[in-house]
Design a protein around this motif. Structure first.
Motif, PDB file in Angstrom:
ATOM      1  N   ILE A   2       0.848  -1.191   0.000  1.00  0.00           N
ATOM      2  CA  ILE A   2       0.000   0.000   0.000  1.00  0.00           C
ATOM      3  C   ILE A   2       0.883   1.240   0.000  1.00  0.00           C
ATOM      4  N   GLY A   3       0.799   1.996  -1.093  1.00  0.00           N
ATOM      5  CA  GLY A   3       1.605   3.204  -1.225  1.00  0.00           C
ATOM      6  C   GLY A   3       2.467   3.157  -2.467  1.00  0.00           C
ATOM      7  N   LEU A   4       2.390   4.229  -3.275  1.00  0.00           N
ATOM      8  CA  LEU A   4       3.114   4.287  -4.542  1.00  0.00           C
ATOM      9  C   LEU A   4       4.236   5.313  -4.466  1.00  0.00           C
ATOM     10  N   GLY A   5       4.912   5.355  -3.328  1.00  0.00           N
ATOM     11  CA  GLY A   5       6.088   6.202  -3.203  1.00  0.00           C
ATOM     12  C   GLY A   5       7.341   5.423  -3.572  1.00  0.00           C
TER      13      GLY A   5
ATOM     14  N   VAL B 143       6.211   8.367 -12.481  1.00  0.00           N
ATOM     15  CA  VAL B 143       7.357   7.476 -12.318  1.00  0.00           C
ATOM     16  C   VAL B 143       8.431   7.875 -13.321  1.00  0.00           C
ATOM     17  N   MET B 144       9.620   8.159 -12.820  1.00  0.00           N
ATOM     18  CA  MET B 144      10.729   8.599 -13.659  1.00  0.00           C
ATOM     19  C   MET B 144      11.861   7.593 -13.598  1.00  0.00           C
ATOM     20  N   SER B 145      12.623   7.569 -14.676  1.00  0.00           N
ATOM     21  CA  SER B 145      13.851   6.780 -14.701  1.00  0.00           C
ATOM     22  C   SER B 145      15.004   7.637 -14.194  1.00  0.00           C
ATOM     23  N   ARG B 146      15.966   7.011 -13.566  1.00  0.00           N
ATOM     24  CA  ARG B 146      17.182   7.737 -13.195  1.00  0.00           C
ATOM     25  C   ARG B 146      17.975   8.119 -14.438  1.00  0.00           C
ATOM     26  N   VAL B 147      17.748   7.380 -15.526  1.00  0.00           N
ATOM     27  CA  VAL B 147      18.450   7.635 -16.791  1.00  0.00           C
ATOM     28  C   VAL B 147      17.587   8.567 -17.635  1.00  0.00           C
ATOM     29  N   TRP B 148      18.088   9.764 -17.910  1.00  0.00           N
ATOM     30  CA  TRP B 148      17.285  10.775 -18.600  1.00  0.00           C
ATOM     31  C   TRP B 148      17.837  11.031 -19.993  1.00  0.00           C
ATOM     32  N   ASP B 149      17.597  12.191 -20.545  1.00  0.00           N
ATOM     33  CA  ASP B 149      17.959  12.506 -21.927  1.00  0.00           C
ATOM     34  C   ASP B 149      19.404  12.130 -22.232  1.00  0.00           C
TER      35      ASP B 149
ATOM     36  N   LYS C 240       4.321  17.139  -7.306  1.00  0.00           N
ATOM     37  CA  LYS C 240       4.640  16.243  -6.203  1.00  0.00           C
ATOM     38  C   LYS C 240       5.945  15.513  -6.499  1.00  0.00           C
ATOM     39  N   GLU C 241       6.583  15.049  -5.436  1.00  0.00           N
ATOM     40  CA  GLU C 241       7.832  14.311  -5.622  1.00  0.00           C
ATOM     41  C   GLU C 241       7.570  13.064  -6.459  1.00  0.00           C
ATOM     42  N   PRO C 242       8.251  12.914  -7.599  1.00  0.00           N
ATOM     43  CA  PRO C 242       8.019  11.725  -8.423  1.00  0.00           C
ATOM     44  C   PRO C 242       8.679  10.493  -7.816  1.00  0.00           C
ATOM     45  N   VAL C 243       8.306   9.345  -8.351  1.00  0.00           N
ATOM     46  CA  VAL C 243       8.928   8.074  -7.962  1.00  0.00           C
ATOM     47  C   VAL C 243      10.052   7.784  -8.948  1.00  0.00           C
ATOM     48  N   PHE C 244      11.199   7.367  -8.446  1.00  0.00           N
ATOM     49  CA  PHE C 244      12.322   7.015  -9.310  1.00  0.00           C
ATOM     50  C   PHE C 244      12.501   5.503  -9.270  1.00  0.00           C
ATOM     51  N   ASN C 245      12.126   4.869 -10.365  1.00  0.00           N
ATOM     52  CA  ASN C 245      12.230   3.419 -10.437  1.00  0.00           C
ATOM     53  C   ASN C 245      12.376   2.998 -11.890  1.00  0.00           C
ATOM     54  N   ASP C 246      13.537   2.442 -12.216  1.00  0.00           N
ATOM     55  CA  ASP C 246      13.825   2.082 -13.604  1.00  0.00           C
ATOM     56  C   ASP C 246      13.182   0.770 -14.027  1.00  0.00           C
ATOM     57  N   GLU C 247      12.635   0.006 -13.078  1.00  0.00           N
ATOM     58  CA  GLU C 247      12.109  -1.317 -13.404  1.00  0.00           C
ATOM     59  C   GLU C 247      10.596  -1.434 -13.328  1.00  0.00           C
ATOM     60  N   LEU C 248       9.942  -0.497 -12.651  1.00  0.00           N
ATOM     61  CA  LEU C 248       8.507  -0.645 -12.403  1.00  0.00           C
ATOM     62  C   LEU C 248       7.684  -0.858 -13.675  1.00  0.00           C
TER      63      LEU C 248
END
Length: 532
Positions: free
Chosen positions: A190-193, A220-226, A280-288
């Motif tokens: 429970i929780g999508l942080g 949801v953002m990737s740590r790997v960007w442009d 809001k603070e995004p979630v950083f997860n490259d696999e989700l």
């Protein structure tokens, strides 16, 4: 030495505070209840009362160039996003380099912080300390509260009818340590942080079924960007901040949503926030997204009620035969050694000027460091806070009147509700906040002057990453190595990834990005003029 300052906690906030006290000629004593520095980043394989706790697989969400102490870059070969063990190594190296260890009293609990009877005259505080089962009382001229806000878990049982009848295992993410314990289980998170997503992704490799329940969704953002660069080195720039604040809100919101959906369409994955324009603070997860695509993880709306072995969601569907429920529902802000009225002086809400000073104090001798959550890295933020706080203690910086501070708190709260929503009132814009504190200190970079005197540096400062070195570039506390650190930051970010050298290293060109944005703005303006 000058005034005696008590510092509560030896995490990154406490360490920054010790160093800043020394810079201002103050006499710091730091009290740490554990036997080591690091705070949140000091990993233990078990939880301890009153201490933050992380799980074994934690990596940083900020890159190394954006989350260092401003005069202490990470080694070149450190990865951009670090495992908690690497960050703890860095923290210990900082302590050794700056000679901070002698100012820390370990295994010492601060059980009480109270104003002295003559506080209105002296501004002094009485601390009750516990060590080896014994108590003692000590007087300090000022106090810096650096104990963090990831200690006391928020487990909202009252919001989930039937949870008391649920027969499976219920725990908070703070207690999560071993994914093997959930092998072959059916798990509801429970929780999508960030914690909820990290844990759900990790369990999806071992558990039979994993479902994430979210009340409002998240970006949801990737740590790997442009072009493969770390996200924050690309996104957290002065130019981007200027564009965001200068454009009409409708245009800014549209660009924000479009950028957040660049990697994948959030609505197709059940992740789309209910109010997508909030920062809001995004979630950083490259696999989700990949785990959702592969069917090992799924996303559901909020739970309406629990039964003995199942849970029902808002869409009417049910998750049956649940073995465990993990609440990744964040933390509450509590300072049990301090009277609540000091930092919650109105309507039981946090009321601190610039997130640091209680506005109703007769003397400004108590500062809370590290409570603000800027959309940037914690280490440089706490360093900037501690620099200003210690200058207030010495009298080289002064605070406005109580009324002026309360008016500012009200104004900032309105802005935060507009940008971040009701549940994110500790969030603040990183660059705006850092510059504001920098203007108090006298360390805010003078961009026009830099363009006149050092154009090469100015381009990197304005269009490149707003890295911590910028805040030790000029003014009091300046670091002689700041210019070089800014001009070589891309080299340090690329080095750990170029373990197989193929051709020349490709580095970004901030001015080229500016031209692209300028052309886009001109095109948008021409379209608008066409219709009016």
């Amino acid at each position: 030495m000058g005034k005696r300052v008590a510092i509560i906690g030896a995490g990154v906030s406490g360490l920054a505070s010790i160093r800043c006290c020394l810079e201002e000629g103050l006499e710091p004593t730091c009290f740490e209840r554990s036997n080591d520095v690091g705070g949140l980043w000091k990993f233990l394989d078990h939880t301890e009362e009153g201490r933050a706790s992380i799980y074994p697989s934690v990596f940083t969400n900020s890159s190394k160039e954006m989350m260092c102490f401003p005069d202490f870059p990470y080694p070149d070969d450190y990865p951009n996003f670090m495992h908690h063990t690497k960050l703890q190594e860095y923290i210990r190296a900082f302590v050794q380099e700056k000679g901070l260890l002698r100012y820390i009293q370990f295994e010492t609990l601060v059980s009480s912080v109270k104003k002295c009877p003559n506080f209105s005259v002296t501004g002094q505080w009485e601390l009750v300390l516990e060590k080896n089962g014994k108590q003692k009382s000590t007087i300090f001229d000022a106090v810096m509260v650096c104990s963090g806000h990831h200690v006391y878990p928020n487990l909202p049982r009252d919001s989930f009818p039937g949870l008391d009848q649920f027969q499976g295992h219920v725990l908070h993410s703070r207690e999560y340590k071993d994914p093997e314990a959930f092998k072959g289980k059916r798990v509801l998170v429970i929780g999508l942080g960030n914690s909820g997503c990290d844990i759900a992704v990790e369990l999806s490799r071992l558990a039979t079924e994993v479902i994430i329940s979210t009340r409002s969704g998240s970006w949801v953002m990737s740590r790997v960007w442009d072009d493969g660069y770390p996200w924050d080195m690309v996104c957290v720039t002065r130019f981007a901040s200027f564009v965001q604040n200068a454009l009409p809100s409708a245009v800014s919101d549209w660009l924000y949503v479009k950028k957040m959906n660049t990697w994948f369409k959030h609505e197709n994955y059940g992740l789309m926030p209910l109010n997508g324009t909030l920062r809001k603070e995004p979630v950083f997860n490259d696999e989700l997204p990949s785990r959702i695509l592969c069917g090992t993880l799924s996303v559901k709306p909020n739970v309406t009620k629990f039964m003995e072995t199942s849970a029902m969601f808002e869409d009417g569907t049910t998750f049956e035969a649940i073995d465990a429920v993990i609440f990744a529902t964040g933390y509450t802000y509590a300072y049990p050694f301090l009277d609540d009225s000091i930092i919650k002086s109105r309507n039981n809400e946090i009321t601190l000027f610039k997130g640091i000073f209680p506005p109703a104090m007769e003397k400004p001798t108590l500062a809370v460091i590290g409570l603000v959550q800027s959309l940037g890295a914690a280490i440089p933020t706490t360093d900037q806070q501690a620099r200003w706080a210690t200058k207030v203690f010495t009298g080289s910086c002064t605070l406005p009147t109580t009324k002026e501070m309360m008016d500012d708190i009200d104004k900032q709260m309105k802005n935060k509700l507009k940008w971040f929503g009701h549940s994110q009132t500790l969030l603040t814009d990183y660059i705006t906040y850092m510059d504001e504190l920098g203007s108090f200190i006298g360390s805010k970079p003078n961009i026009p002057w830099l363009f006149l005197t050092d154009p090469q540096l100015a381009l990197q400062v304005y269009f490149g990453p707003c890295s911590p070195y910028q805040f030790r570039l000029m003014g009091p506390g300046r670091w002689d190595g700041a210019r070089k650190a800014i001009l070589t930051q891309w080299n340090r970010s690329i080095k750990p990834t170029r373990t197989r050298a193929v051709g020349e290293a490709q580095r970004p060109h901030p001015f080229y990005n500016f031209l692209k944005m300028l052309l886009f703005s001109l095109l948008l303006l021409s379209v608008l003029l066409t219709f009016y």
